[in-house]
Design a protein around this motif. Sequence first.
Motif, short mmCIF file in Angstrom:
data_model
loop_
_atom_site.label_atom_id
_atom_site.label_comp_id
_atom_site.label_asym_id
_atom_site.label_seq_id
_atom_site.Cartn_x
_atom_site.Cartn_y
_atom_site.Cartn_z
N ILE A 1 0.66 -0.79 0.53
CA ILE A 1 0.01 -0.08 -0.33
C ILE A 1 1.25 1.59 -0.09
O ILE A 1 0.62 1.93 -0.51
N VAL A 2 2.32 0.94 0.91
CA VAL A 2 2.87 2.25 0.92
C VAL A 2 3.49 2.69 -0.54
O VAL A 2 3.94 3.52 -0.74
N ALA A 3 3.95 1.33 -1.02
CA ALA A 3 5.25 1.57 -2.79
C ALA A 3 3.35 2.25 -3.76
O ALA A 3 3.95 2.73 -4.57
N GLY A 4 2.41 2.37 -3.38
CA GLY A 4 1.28 2.44 -4.20
C GLY A 4 0.97 4.19 -4.51
O GLY A 4 0.68 5.10 -4.95
N VAL B 1 3.67 5.87 -3.62
CA VAL B 1 5.11 6.74 -4.05
C VAL B 1 5.68 5.68 -5.66
O VAL B 1 6.99 5.34 -5.46
N PRO B 2 4.29 6.41 -6.16
CA PRO B 2 4.56 6.21 -7.84
C PRO B 2 6.42 6.58 -8.20
O PRO B 2 6.48 7.41 -8.33
N GLY B 3 7.13 5.48 -8.62
CA GLY B 3 8.10 4.78 -8.76
C GLY B 3 9.81 5.16 -8.42
O GLY B 3 10.89 5.40 -8.79
N ALA B 4 9.41 4.91 -7.47
CA ALA B 4 10.32 4.98 -6.03
C ALA B 4 10.42 3.07 -6.21
O ALA B 4 9.75 2.09 -6.53
N ARG B 5 11.29 2.53 -5.95
CA ARG B 5 12.58 1.63 -5.40
C ARG B 5 11.88 1.54 -3.94
O ARG B 5 12.40 2.07 -2.80
N LEU B 6 10.85 0.57 -3.06
CA LEU B 6 10.30 0.92 -1.84
C LEU B 6 11.68 -0.97 -1.42
O LEU B 6 11.47 -1.61 -1.56
#
Length: 199
Positions: free
Chosen positions: A111-114, A116-121
């Motif tokens: 959900i956090v990844a969604g 921060v679009p384009g980030a490498r989490l």
Amino acid sequence: MSIGIIGAGNIGSAFARALARNGISATIANSRGPETLAELTAELAPHIMAGTIEEAAGADIVLIAVPWSKLPAALSGLPDWAGRIVIDANNAIEAPLFKPAELGGRLSSEIVAGLVPGARLVKAFNHLLANLVSADPKAEGGNRVLFYSGDDQQAKAEVGALITRLGFAGIDLGPLATGGSLTQFPGGPLPAINFVKFG
Ligand SMILES: NC(=O)c1ccc[n+]([C@@H]2O[C@H](COP(=O)([O-])OP(=O)(O)OC[C@H]3O[C@@H](n4cnc5c(N)ncnc54)[C@H](OP(=O)(O)O)[C@@H]3O)[C@@H](O)[C@H]2O)c1
């Protein structure tokens, strides 16, 4: 390699203290603006500077530590993350009620990844209490363990190297589907246990 911190509460400031102790610089931001962080930056000068959320988010590695319900507001309106690394230190539960958030069967880091679009989490720094993140990682004759996980090998290697620089014993738990589940709080088996690695 610049470092930003979004959220300057228990975990954000504990991470800042760990960085400052090791002479590593970072820009830290909260919701109320840089001027409200004067006490923290005076304590952690010259390494930790206060900035806006946009400034913190522009760093190469950005640790996010904001209460679960505030994450969408904290992360909205930022430019695309363009491959920069996000460390997800968040848990889907918050004071004062400590009622687990409804995740619909997803991992909190998905959900956090969604957001921060384009980030490498990379998920890390979420499974220890803040006082153990800021404390000396040399413990019981060994080194305190910090678990991390993620799907991008290079991003994970960079976060792993930072964890080592801070003096912790980093342990790569593999992809997010594995490590994110093991360190998810609440639900995973690893959070809140103070593991120490010897040798
Ligand atoms: N506490 C722990 O020991 C611990 C351990 C592991 C993981 N975590 C996780 O880390 C995250 C943060 O927890 P915490 O205990 O550090 O929280 P906290 O002490 O309540 O601090 C929250 C921080 O988030 C900032 N914030 C709130 N809304 C924001 C917004 N819209 N934009 C930017 N910043 C905003 C706050 O800034 P203002 O004060 O200016 O509003 C504050 O600096 C949570 O997801 C928590 O589950 C906590």
